[in-house]
Design a protein around this motif. Structure first.
Motif, PDB file in Angstrom:
ATOM      1  N   ARG A 153      -9.413  -0.762  -1.242  1.00 26.80           N
ATOM      2  CA  ARG A 153      -8.801   0.405  -0.915  1.00 26.80           C
ATOM      3  C   ARG A 153      -9.016   1.317  -1.894  1.00 26.80           C
ATOM      4  O   ARG A 153      -8.707   1.263  -2.873  1.00 26.80           O
ATOM      5  CB  ARG A 153      -7.306   0.073  -0.669  1.00 26.80           C
ATOM      6  CG  ARG A 153      -6.543   1.565  -0.069  1.00 26.80           C
ATOM      7  CD  ARG A 153      -5.185   1.180   0.256  1.00 26.80           C
ATOM      8  NE  ARG A 153      -4.489   0.363  -0.930  1.00 26.80           N
ATOM      9  CZ  ARG A 153      -3.746   1.111  -2.099  1.00 26.80           C
ATOM     10  NH1 ARG A 153      -3.840   2.401  -2.038  1.00 26.80           N
ATOM     11  NH2 ARG A 153      -3.109   0.407  -2.907  1.00 26.80           N
ATOM     12  N   GLN A 213      -6.467  11.119   0.811  1.00 25.36           N
ATOM     13  CA  GLN A 213      -7.104  10.614   1.530  1.00 25.36           C
ATOM     14  C   GLN A 213      -7.631   9.144   1.260  1.00 25.36           C
ATOM     15  O   GLN A 213      -7.580   8.983   0.094  1.00 25.36           O
ATOM     16  CB  GLN A 213      -8.420  11.453   1.715  1.00 25.36           C
ATOM     17  CG  GLN A 213      -8.259  12.946   1.572  1.00 25.36           C
ATOM     18  CD  GLN A 213      -7.628  13.545   2.728  1.00 25.36           C
ATOM     19  OE1 GLN A 213      -7.800  13.157   4.091  1.00 25.36           O
ATOM     20  NE2 GLN A 213      -6.956  14.643   2.582  1.00 25.36           N
ATOM     21  N   GLU A 214      -7.561   8.197   2.338  1.00 27.11           N
ATOM     22  CA  GLU A 214      -7.878   6.841   1.879  1.00 27.11           C
ATOM     23  C   GLU A 214      -8.798   6.016   2.989  1.00 27.11           C
ATOM     24  O   GLU A 214      -8.984   6.623   4.024  1.00 27.11           O
ATOM     25  CB  GLU A 214      -6.588   5.948   2.066  1.00 27.11           C
ATOM     26  CG  GLU A 214      -5.507   6.550   1.207  1.00 27.11           C
ATOM     27  CD  GLU A 214      -4.175   5.517   1.351  1.00 27.11           C
ATOM     28  OE1 GLU A 214      -4.239   4.640   2.018  1.00 27.11           O
ATOM     29  OE2 GLU A 214      -3.249   5.621   0.618  1.00 27.11           O
ATOM     30  N   VAL A 215      -9.601   5.437   2.093  1.00 24.34           N
ATOM     31  CA  VAL A 215     -10.714   4.518   2.956  1.00 24.34           C
ATOM     32  C   VAL A 215     -10.493   3.029   2.607  1.00 24.34           C
ATOM     33  O   VAL A 215     -10.532   2.750   1.242  1.00 24.34           O
ATOM     34  CB  VAL A 215     -12.115   4.941   2.619  1.00 24.34           C
ATOM     35  CG1 VAL A 215     -13.078   4.064   3.326  1.00 24.34           C
ATOM     36  CG2 VAL A 215     -12.322   6.570   3.081  1.00 24.34           C
ATOM     37  N   THR A 216     -10.487   2.089   3.371  1.00 24.26           N
ATOM     38  CA  THR A 216     -10.510   0.865   3.207  1.00 24.26           C
ATOM     39  C   THR A 216     -11.344  -0.102   3.872  1.00 24.26           C
ATOM     40  O   THR A 216     -11.421   0.141   5.230  1.00 24.26           O
ATOM     41  CB  THR A 216      -8.899   0.290   3.603  1.00 24.26           C
ATOM     42  OG1 THR A 216      -7.845   1.019   2.967  1.00 24.26           O
ATOM     43  CG2 THR A 216      -8.749  -1.250   3.205  1.00 24.26           C
ATOM     44  N   TRP A 217     -12.068  -0.889   3.198  1.00 27.99           N
ATOM     45  CA  TRP A 217     -12.938  -1.837   3.905  1.00 27.99           C
ATOM     46  C   TRP A 217     -12.482  -3.105   3.548  1.00 27.99           C
ATOM     47  O   TRP A 217     -11.817  -3.567   2.584  1.00 27.99           O
ATOM     48  CB  TRP A 217     -14.374  -1.631   3.319  1.00 27.99           C
ATOM     49  CG  TRP A 217     -14.699  -1.950   2.051  1.00 27.99           C
ATOM     50  CD1 TRP A 217     -14.819  -1.208   0.981  1.00 27.99           C
ATOM     51  CD2 TRP A 217     -15.054  -3.175   1.586  1.00 27.99           C
ATOM     52  NE1 TRP A 217     -15.123  -2.009  -0.159  1.00 27.99           N
ATOM     53  CE2 TRP A 217     -15.173  -2.969   0.070  1.00 27.99           C
ATOM     54  CE3 TRP A 217     -15.008  -4.552   1.971  1.00 27.99           C
ATOM     55  CZ2 TRP A 217     -15.111  -4.178  -0.887  1.00 27.99           C
ATOM     56  CZ3 TRP A 217     -15.385  -5.683   1.346  1.00 27.99           C
ATOM     57  CH2 TRP A 217     -15.441  -5.434  -0.145  1.00 27.99           C
ATOM     58  N   LEU A 253     -13.404  -1.604   8.622  1.00 25.65           N
ATOM     59  CA  LEU A 253     -13.471  -0.108   7.872  1.00 25.65           C
ATOM     60  C   LEU A 253     -12.268   0.749   8.615  1.00 25.65           C
ATOM     61  O   LEU A 253     -12.328   0.814   9.728  1.00 25.65           O
ATOM     62  CB  LEU A 253     -14.793   0.566   7.917  1.00 25.65           C
ATOM     63  CG  LEU A 253     -15.034   1.822   7.367  1.00 25.65           C
ATOM     64  CD1 LEU A 253     -14.569   1.706   5.809  1.00 25.65           C
ATOM     65  CD2 LEU A 253     -16.239   2.508   7.728  1.00 25.65           C
ATOM     66  N   THR A 291     -10.043   4.257   7.689  1.00 31.77           N
ATOM     67  CA  THR A 291      -9.829   5.555   7.076  1.00 31.77           C
ATOM     68  C   THR A 291      -8.426   6.294   7.485  1.00 31.77           C
ATOM     69  O   THR A 291      -8.008   6.227   8.662  1.00 31.77           O
ATOM     70  CB  THR A 291     -10.938   6.673   7.445  1.00 31.77           C
ATOM     71  OG1 THR A 291     -10.908   6.705   8.743  1.00 31.77           O
ATOM     72  CG2 THR A 291     -12.242   5.909   7.062  1.00 31.77           C
ATOM     73  N   GLY A 293     -10.926   3.781  12.738  1.00 35.10           N
ATOM     74  CA  GLY A 293     -11.314   2.478  12.025  1.00 35.10           C
ATOM     75  C   GLY A 293     -12.546   2.054  13.232  1.00 35.10           C
ATOM     76  O   GLY A 293     -12.434   2.116  14.125  1.00 35.10           O
TER      77      GLY A 293
END
Length: 271
Positions: A184, A194-198, A233, A235, A248
Protein backbone atom coordinates in the motif's frame (compact mmCIF):
# COMPACT_ATOMS: atom_id res chain seq x y z
CA UNK A 1 -8.80 -14.29 14.00
CA UNK A 2 -6.13 -13.52 16.58
CA UNK A 3 -6.40 -10.36 18.67
CA UNK A 4 -3.04 -9.56 20.23
CA UNK A 5 -3.33 -7.62 23.51
CA UNK A 6 -1.49 -4.33 23.84
CA UNK A 7 0.77 -4.57 26.91
CA UNK A 8 3.17 -2.19 28.60
CA UNK A 9 6.84 -3.09 28.93
CA UNK A 10 7.26 -5.97 31.36
CA UNK A 11 3.50 -6.36 31.87
CA UNK A 12 1.94 -9.79 32.32
CA UNK A 13 -1.75 -10.44 31.99
CA UNK A 14 -4.05 -13.41 32.45
CA UNK A 15 -7.73 -13.99 31.87
CA UNK A 16 -10.00 -16.92 32.62
CA UNK A 17 -13.64 -17.44 31.71
CA UNK A 18 -16.10 -20.20 32.55
CA UNK A 19 -19.55 -20.52 30.98
CA UNK A 20 -22.21 -22.93 32.21
CA UNK A 21 -25.41 -23.85 30.35
CA UNK A 22 -28.73 -25.12 31.61
CA UNK A 23 -28.36 -28.42 29.71
CA UNK A 24 -24.96 -29.22 31.18
CA UNK A 25 -22.69 -27.24 28.86
CA UNK A 26 -19.29 -26.37 30.28
CA UNK A 27 -16.96 -24.02 28.38
CA UNK A 28 -13.69 -22.73 29.79
CA UNK A 29 -11.17 -20.31 28.26
CA UNK A 30 -7.79 -19.18 29.57
CA UNK A 31 -5.46 -16.56 28.06
CA UNK A 32 -1.97 -15.69 29.28
CA UNK A 33 0.10 -12.87 27.77
CA UNK A 34 3.36 -11.13 28.58
CA UNK A 35 5.52 -8.30 27.26
CA UNK A 36 9.30 -8.70 27.15
CA UNK A 37 11.06 -6.07 25.09
CA UNK A 38 10.00 -6.43 21.46
CA UNK A 39 8.37 -9.83 22.10
CA UNK A 40 4.77 -10.59 23.09
CA UNK A 41 3.92 -14.29 23.64
CA UNK A 42 0.25 -15.25 24.08
CA UNK A 43 -1.11 -18.64 25.14
CA UNK A 44 -4.80 -19.46 24.66
CA UNK A 45 -6.49 -22.61 25.99
CA UNK A 46 -10.07 -23.73 25.40
CA UNK A 47 -12.03 -26.67 26.74
CA UNK A 48 -15.71 -27.21 26.07
CA UNK A 49 -18.22 -29.97 26.63
CA UNK A 50 -21.86 -30.08 25.55
CA UNK A 51 -23.64 -33.32 26.54
CA UNK A 52 -26.38 -32.62 24.01
CA UNK A 53 -30.12 -32.87 24.49
CA UNK A 54 -30.36 -36.29 22.82
CA UNK A 55 -28.54 -39.49 23.69
CA UNK A 56 -25.22 -39.76 21.83
CA UNK A 57 -25.43 -36.08 20.98
CA UNK A 58 -22.42 -34.89 22.95
CA UNK A 59 -19.74 -32.54 21.61
CA UNK A 60 -16.29 -32.13 23.22
CA UNK A 61 -13.78 -29.54 22.08
CA UNK A 62 -10.17 -28.87 23.09
CA UNK A 63 -8.01 -26.16 21.55
CA UNK A 64 -4.60 -24.68 22.28
CA UNK A 65 -3.05 -21.73 20.47
CA UNK A 66 0.38 -20.18 20.95
CA UNK A 67 1.16 -16.84 19.35
CA UNK A 68 4.41 -14.87 19.29
CA UNK A 69 4.57 -11.27 18.11
CA UNK A 70 7.68 -9.22 17.47
CA UNK A 71 7.73 -5.46 16.96
CA UNK A 72 10.86 -3.55 15.99
CA UNK A 73 12.63 -2.07 13.01
CA UNK A 74 14.41 -3.54 9.99
CA UNK A 75 16.57 -1.32 7.81
CA UNK A 76 14.82 1.77 9.10
CA UNK A 77 11.34 0.35 8.45
CA UNK A 78 8.86 -0.25 11.24
CA UNK A 79 8.35 -4.02 11.46
CA UNK A 80 5.60 -6.18 12.96
CA UNK A 81 5.76 -10.01 12.74
CA UNK A 82 3.46 -12.72 14.06
CA UNK A 83 3.73 -16.52 14.29
CA UNK A 84 0.90 -18.72 15.54
CA UNK A 85 0.34 -22.43 16.13
CA UNK A 86 -3.14 -23.89 16.67
CA UNK A 87 -4.06 -27.44 17.66
CA UNK A 88 -7.74 -28.41 18.00
CA UNK A 89 -9.39 -31.72 18.78
CA UNK A 90 -13.16 -32.22 18.62
CA UNK A 91 -15.22 -35.33 19.34
CA UNK A 92 -18.92 -35.72 18.69
CA UNK A 93 -21.78 -38.18 18.65
CA UNK A 94 -24.38 -38.63 15.91
CA UNK A 95 -27.79 -39.49 17.41
CA UNK A 96 -29.42 -39.99 14.01
CA UNK A 97 -32.95 -39.18 12.81
CA UNK A 98 -36.26 -39.22 14.70
CA UNK A 99 -39.24 -40.96 13.15
CA UNK A 100 -42.26 -38.88 12.17
CA UNK A 101 -44.50 -40.63 14.70
CA UNK A 102 -42.09 -39.97 17.56
CA UNK A 103 -41.57 -36.38 16.44
CA UNK A 104 -45.30 -35.66 16.39
CA UNK A 105 -46.49 -37.55 19.47
CA UNK A 106 -43.53 -39.16 21.22
CA UNK A 107 -42.60 -38.65 24.85
CA UNK A 108 -39.53 -36.69 25.87
CA UNK A 109 -37.71 -39.95 26.55
CA UNK A 110 -38.51 -41.20 23.03
CA UNK A 111 -37.42 -37.91 21.50
CA UNK A 112 -34.11 -38.03 23.35
CA UNK A 113 -33.39 -41.66 22.47
CA UNK A 114 -31.03 -42.69 19.68
CA UNK A 115 -30.97 -45.71 17.40
CA UNK A 116 -27.28 -45.20 16.62
CA UNK A 117 -25.41 -45.17 19.95
CA UNK A 118 -22.06 -45.98 18.28
CA UNK A 119 -22.20 -43.38 15.50
CA UNK A 120 -19.93 -40.36 15.79
CA UNK A 121 -16.48 -39.14 14.99
CA UNK A 122 -13.69 -36.74 15.70
CA UNK A 123 -12.00 -33.82 13.96
CA UNK A 124 -8.27 -33.10 14.30
CA UNK A 125 -7.17 -29.68 13.10
CA UNK A 126 -3.61 -28.32 13.02
CA UNK A 127 -2.80 -24.86 11.71
CA UNK A 128 0.30 -22.69 11.39
CA UNK A 129 0.25 -18.97 10.57
CA UNK A 130 3.09 -16.60 9.70
CA UNK A 131 2.83 -12.94 8.85
CA UNK A 132 4.82 -9.73 8.78
CA UNK A 133 4.52 -6.11 7.73
CA UNK A 134 7.16 -3.49 6.96
CA UNK A 135 6.22 0.18 7.01
CA UNK A 136 8.71 2.18 4.94
CA UNK A 137 6.95 5.47 5.49
CA UNK A 138 7.09 7.48 2.28
CA UNK A 139 7.33 4.42 0.01
CA UNK A 140 4.46 2.55 1.59
CA UNK A 141 3.73 -0.56 3.65
CA UNK A 142 4.48 -4.14 2.57
CA UNK A 143 2.42 -6.95 4.14
CA UNK A 144 2.84 -10.72 3.83
CA UNK A 145 0.89 -13.59 5.39
CA UNK A 146 1.01 -17.38 4.95
CA UNK A 147 -0.91 -20.20 6.58
CA UNK A 148 -1.08 -23.98 6.43
CA UNK A 149 -3.96 -26.09 7.70
CA UNK A 150 -4.47 -29.85 7.92
CA UNK A 151 -7.75 -31.48 8.92
CA UNK A 152 -8.53 -35.16 9.56
CA UNK A 153 -12.08 -36.34 10.23
CA UNK A 154 -12.66 -40.07 10.88
CA UNK A 155 -16.32 -40.88 11.55
CA UNK A 156 -18.84 -43.74 11.81
CA UNK A 157 -22.38 -43.78 10.42
CA UNK A 158 -24.69 -46.79 10.50
CA UNK A 159 -22.43 -48.88 12.73
CA UNK A 160 -23.11 -52.62 12.84
CA UNK A 161 -22.36 -53.70 16.40
CA UNK A 162 -21.64 -57.27 15.27
CA UNK A 163 -18.63 -56.17 13.19
CA UNK A 164 -15.32 -54.65 14.35
CA UNK A 165 -15.59 -50.87 14.60
CA UNK A 166 -12.23 -50.38 12.88
CA UNK A 167 -13.61 -52.00 9.69
CA UNK A 168 -16.44 -49.44 9.47
CA UNK A 169 -14.50 -46.21 9.72
CA UNK A 170 -15.08 -43.54 7.09
CA UNK A 171 -12.67 -40.65 6.78
CA UNK A 172 -12.17 -37.25 5.16
CA UNK A 173 -8.89 -35.38 5.04
CA UNK A 174 -7.95 -31.97 3.72
CA UNK A 175 -4.92 -29.70 3.57
CA UNK A 176 -4.69 -26.08 2.51
CA UNK A 177 -1.93 -23.52 1.96
CA UNK A 178 -2.64 -19.77 1.68
CA UNK A 179 -0.27 -16.93 0.80
CA UNK A 180 -0.97 -13.21 0.52
CA UNK A 181 1.27 -10.29 -0.37
CA UNK A 182 0.26 -6.64 -0.70
CA UNK A 183 1.82 -3.19 -0.90
CA UNK A 184 0.00 0.00 0.00
CA UNK A 185 1.42 3.32 -1.13
CA UNK A 186 0.06 6.68 -0.11
CA UNK A 187 1.07 10.23 -0.84
CA UNK A 188 -0.17 13.78 -0.36
CA UNK A 189 -1.24 15.69 -3.45
CA UNK A 190 -2.54 19.25 -3.06
CA UNK A 191 -3.00 18.49 0.63
CA UNK A 192 -5.20 15.44 -0.03
CA UNK A 193 -4.37 11.80 0.66
CA UNK A 194 -4.06 9.55 -2.42
CA UNK A 195 -3.57 5.75 -2.08
CA UNK A 196 -2.71 2.87 -4.39
CA UNK A 197 -2.69 -0.78 -3.23
CA UNK A 198 -1.70 -3.86 -5.17
CA UNK A 199 -1.98 -7.41 -3.93
CA UNK A 200 -1.37 -11.05 -4.81
CA UNK A 201 -2.87 -14.17 -3.26
CA UNK A 202 -2.49 -17.89 -3.77
CA UNK A 203 -4.41 -20.88 -2.41
CA UNK A 204 -3.61 -24.58 -2.88
CA UNK A 205 -5.76 -27.30 -1.38
CA UNK A 206 -6.35 -31.03 -1.50
CA UNK A 207 -8.96 -33.32 -0.04
CA UNK A 208 -9.86 -37.00 0.08
CA UNK A 209 -12.67 -39.19 1.37
CA UNK A 210 -12.72 -42.92 2.13
CA UNK A 211 -16.03 -44.71 2.62
CA UNK A 212 -14.19 -47.58 4.39
CA UNK A 213 -10.66 -48.03 5.76
CA UNK A 214 -7.98 -48.19 3.07
CA UNK A 215 -7.06 -51.72 4.18
CA UNK A 216 -10.63 -52.96 3.59
CA UNK A 217 -11.56 -54.52 0.22
CA UNK A 218 -14.38 -52.95 -1.79
CA UNK A 219 -13.79 -49.39 -0.63
CA UNK A 220 -13.93 -46.16 -2.61
CA UNK A 221 -11.75 -43.08 -2.36
CA UNK A 222 -12.65 -39.68 -3.76
CA UNK A 223 -9.90 -37.11 -3.94
CA UNK A 224 -9.29 -33.76 -5.53
CA UNK A 225 -7.06 -30.75 -5.70
CA UNK A 226 -7.82 -27.06 -6.11
CA UNK A 227 -5.66 -24.03 -6.80
CA UNK A 228 -6.58 -20.36 -7.00
CA UNK A 229 -4.55 -17.21 -7.55
CA UNK A 230 -5.47 -13.55 -7.87
CA UNK A 231 -3.96 -10.13 -8.55
CA UNK A 232 -5.62 -6.94 -7.38
CA UNK A 233 -5.07 -3.23 -7.89
CA UNK A 234 -7.10 -0.65 -5.98
CA UNK A 235 -6.89 3.12 -5.89
CA UNK A 236 -8.41 5.80 -3.70
CA UNK A 237 -8.14 9.24 -5.26
CA UNK A 238 -9.34 12.53 -3.80
CA UNK A 239 -9.43 15.26 -6.45
CA UNK A 240 -11.33 17.50 -4.03
CA UNK A 241 -12.03 17.49 -0.31
CA UNK A 242 -15.68 16.72 -1.04
CA UNK A 243 -14.97 14.02 -3.65
CA UNK A 244 -13.46 10.54 -3.25
CA UNK A 245 -13.02 8.26 -6.26
CA UNK A 246 -12.34 4.55 -5.74
CA UNK A 247 -11.48 2.21 -8.59
CA UNK A 248 -9.93 -1.22 -8.84
CA UNK A 249 -9.41 -4.32 -10.89
CA UNK A 250 -9.03 -7.97 -9.93
CA UNK A 251 -7.83 -10.96 -11.96
CA UNK A 252 -8.67 -14.46 -10.74
CA UNK A 253 -7.66 -17.92 -11.88
CA UNK A 254 -9.08 -21.14 -10.45
CA UNK A 255 -8.53 -24.76 -11.41
CA UNK A 256 -9.46 -28.07 -9.84
CA UNK A 257 -9.16 -31.79 -10.45
CA UNK A 258 -11.23 -34.65 -9.09
CA UNK A 259 -10.87 -38.40 -9.32
CA UNK A 260 -12.56 -41.47 -7.92
CA UNK A 261 -10.86 -44.77 -7.19
CA UNK A 262 -12.51 -48.04 -6.21
CA UNK A 263 -10.79 -51.15 -4.88
CA UNK A 264 -12.73 -54.38 -5.44
CA UNK A 265 -12.13 -57.94 -4.38
CA UNK A 266 -13.09 -60.38 -7.14
CA UNK A 267 -12.94 -64.06 -6.41
CA UNK A 268 -13.89 -66.79 -8.86
CA UNK A 269 -13.87 -70.52 -8.15
CA UNK A 270 -13.75 -73.15 -10.83
CA UNK A 271 -14.02 -76.72 -9.49
Amino acid sequence: ITTMPELDEGEQRGRAQLRVGTLGERIGDVQLAAQAGAWTPVLQLHRGRDPGWRDNGEFDSTRAALSLRWQGSVGGAKADALARLVRQRDRYGLPGPVSRDVFESGSERELRATRSPLDGGRTDLDRQDLGASLDFGAIGQLTWASSHRERVNPFYIGVDASRPLADQEQRTTSARWDHRLSHRFGTELAGLRQEVTWGWSRMDGEYARWDLPASTPDHTRLQGEAAASAWTLATTLRPHRAVTVQAGVRWDHFESTRQSQKWSRNCTFAP
